[in-house]
Design an enzyme around this catalytic site. Sequence first.
Site, PDB file in Angstrom:
ATOM      1  N   GLY A  16      18.217   3.259  42.380  1.00  0.00           N
ATOM      2  CA  GLY A  16      17.632   4.242  41.463  1.00  0.00           C
ATOM      3  C   GLY A  16      16.123   4.057  41.429  1.00  0.00           C
ATOM      4  CB  THR A  45      17.219   7.678  39.084  1.00  0.00           C
ATOM      5  OG1 THR A  45      17.069   6.360  38.552  1.00  0.00           O
ATOM      6  CG2 THR A  45      15.868   8.284  39.397  1.00  0.00           C
ATOM      7  CB  ALA A  48      16.510  11.777  35.052  1.00  0.00           C
ATOM      8  N   GLY A  50      15.260  15.843  31.674  1.00  0.00           N
ATOM      9  CA  GLY A  50      14.104  16.102  30.803  1.00  0.00           C
ATOM     10  C   GLY A  50      12.793  15.702  31.419  1.00  0.00           C
ATOM     11  N   GLY A  51      12.669  14.431  31.855  1.00  0.00           N
ATOM     12  CA  GLY A  51      11.436  14.014  32.495  1.00  0.00           C
ATOM     13  C   GLY A  51      11.018  12.607  32.130  1.00  0.00           C
ATOM     14  CD  GLU A 122      13.040  15.031  26.897  1.00  0.00           C
ATOM     15  OE1 GLU A 122      13.430  13.896  26.637  1.00  0.00           O
ATOM     16  OE2 GLU A 122      12.940  15.475  28.045  1.00  0.00           O
ATOM     17  CG  HIS A 245      22.034  13.370  25.596  1.00  0.00           C
ATOM     18  ND1 HIS A 245      22.081  14.654  25.126  1.00  0.00           N
ATOM     19  CD2 HIS A 245      20.822  13.226  26.195  1.00  0.00           C
ATOM     20  CE1 HIS A 245      20.934  15.272  25.443  1.00  0.00           C
ATOM     21  NE2 HIS A 245      20.156  14.416  26.088  1.00  0.00           N
ATOM     22  NE  ARG A 291      18.131  11.789  23.601  1.00  0.00           N
ATOM     23  CZ  ARG A 291      17.825  11.535  24.838  1.00  0.00           C
ATOM     24  NH1 ARG A 291      18.364  10.481  25.417  1.00  0.00           N
ATOM     25  NH2 ARG A 291      17.020  12.311  25.507  1.00  0.00           N
ATOM     26  CG  HIS A 352      22.281   9.746  27.645  1.00  0.00           C
ATOM     27  ND1 HIS A 352      22.456  10.523  28.762  1.00  0.00           N
ATOM     28  CD2 HIS A 352      20.940   9.675  27.440  1.00  0.00           C
ATOM     29  CE1 HIS A 352      21.274  10.922  29.211  1.00  0.00           C
ATOM     30  NE2 HIS A 352      20.333  10.395  28.441  1.00  0.00           N
ATOM     31  NE  ARG A 387      16.822   6.243  26.672  1.00  0.00           N
ATOM     32  CZ  ARG A 387      16.784   7.410  27.326  1.00  0.00           C
ATOM     33  NH1 ARG A 387      15.700   7.778  27.988  1.00  0.00           N
ATOM     34  NH2 ARG A 387      17.813   8.205  27.332  1.00  0.00           N
TER      35      ARG A 387
END
Length: 537
Positions: A16, A45, A48, A50-51, A122, A245, A291, A352, A387
Amino acid sequence: MNGEIRQYDYVVVGSGVAGLMFALKASRHGSVVIVTKKSSVESSTNYAQGGIASVTSDEDSFDLHVRDTLKAGAGLCREDSVRSIVQEGPARIQELIELGIRFSEREVPGHPGARELDLGREGGHSKRRILHAQDMTGREIERALLAAAHAEEQITILEDHIAVDLITSAKLGRPGPNRCLGVYVLEKAAAAVHTYAARAVILATGGCGKVYLYTTNPDIATGDGVAMAWRAGVPVANMEFIQFHPTCLYHPKAKSFLISEAVRGEGAVLRALDGREFMEGQHELKSLAPRDVVARAIDAEMKRSGSDHVSLDITHKPAPFIIRRFPNIYRTCLEYGLDITKEPIPVVPAAHYQCGGVVTDLDGRTALPGLFAIGEVACTGLHGANRLASNSLLEAVVGAHRAAASLERDRPEADRTLVPRWESGDAQDPDELVVIAHLWDEIRRLMWDYVGIVRTTRRLRRAQTRIKNILEEIQEYYWDFVVTADLLELRNIATVADLIVRCATARPESRGLHYTLDHPEPDPAWAQRDTVLTPER
Ligand code: FAD
Ligand code: SIN
């Protein structure tokens, strides 16, 4: 079958973002082999969406990114780790761009023809600071890093090679301080376990979503790195903080498809099935709350109404905008017969991200000399009890850079004494594969039902008793039969399930992602206290 003995400067487990970035940097001062258990692209990875979070705009600042991270982390982040990773973000982003990663751009308002990074937003972020490649950021990162790694002579990538266990001097009964000497690796096609000896082994194995029945993670996420480190005597921390998530697509045919938080970042709202915006009054940021808050609210709404999902509604936004900004989500939902520009998306929470992991310093160093851990497998102090979205890709690239730099600086001696071959003794071919399949299912359901978003002491106790028995069954099976990838992963998810339950049981309060009805409030006495587990020797 016993395999060969192979020697490299660095053995990286995982392809990853963390493993690839490390390999690219470490190949400047040593030979690198990457072993990866499926195809090299297959990793969290790669999915993924969102960014990657980093401060790149004049309207943002390191202080704000630090503040948002600390707030999401609910009192448990290590502020020095947070500040240092956040401040290193822009330099690492610049490197990613130089490696050929194409982040989405937009026209600068009021300056026709001029372009700038298109920054997304986000949950929990007070500013737009997420660099993304449409809604396929991970795919773009994997593409560019794998291309760079393939072009590098000093890097060998071995697909369908699954790491079994770390080789340590203590396990071999050697005198002197314990250190990691290498790793045993099963080559699946040859059914042979090879010995890889190295100056350093780098765990970049990602997370453990597959411990739960419902997850956004791909099949590779079986917590192998945490389990291997634990078996090698290395401390593990904060495993109770599993991030759920809030918005995984709810559809009978969709396996683990995420609906990015960036969709809420662009204005989508969560609704109960009767159309109510149930996040109203729950948090000032409503649908864009952190979240843990959103996942719990969805769980409560589903339990209250008896529904098996809630809805995410972005239909008020113009269709061309939705299709341009989220082409992958739009296309995938359409394949399931759902036009997200016209109808709300059915969603449920799913496991998640693993916020805890193998305890490391900021250079990825573990307590075992010669063993490093980077990316999601590591617990660096960045995430605390929850996170902040898009901070994990950032942590992985910073961790990879630092681990490679520290190994270049310190250059540990390779152990010249012979590292032994794998001994399979008189192990037989497995007779009843149904045992493996059954235990896989049992662990995942058990964790979902008893150790999920909302916990109780009683359920944790039940889970602990059952997992203890399962571990014993697996142990018996492990020594009698030759190793297979399924058996190795089963042993690892059982070990990680046990660690999650032990950490959850050890924390008599609710904080961040760990919520228990028996102690529903945070306890100030537990603020800043990690749940560190140290293996018995
Ligand atoms: P991974 O990318 O998971 O790579 C692990 C590698 O290790 C894989 O190659 C795997 O095959 C290999 N491996 C594992 N065990 C073994 C073994 N025993 N032997 C050999 N190989 C092994 N984070 C963000 O910051 N932004 C996002 O937008 C974002 N979106 C996400 C969307 C989804 C659907 C998911 C699942 C996660 C998302 N995350 C996001 C989290 C983020 O993607 C991961 O935390 C991050 O990519 C982890 O990178 P890694 O290199 O540590 O591990
Ligand atoms: C997402 O796109 O919602 C995932 C972001 C993350 O997990 O950081």
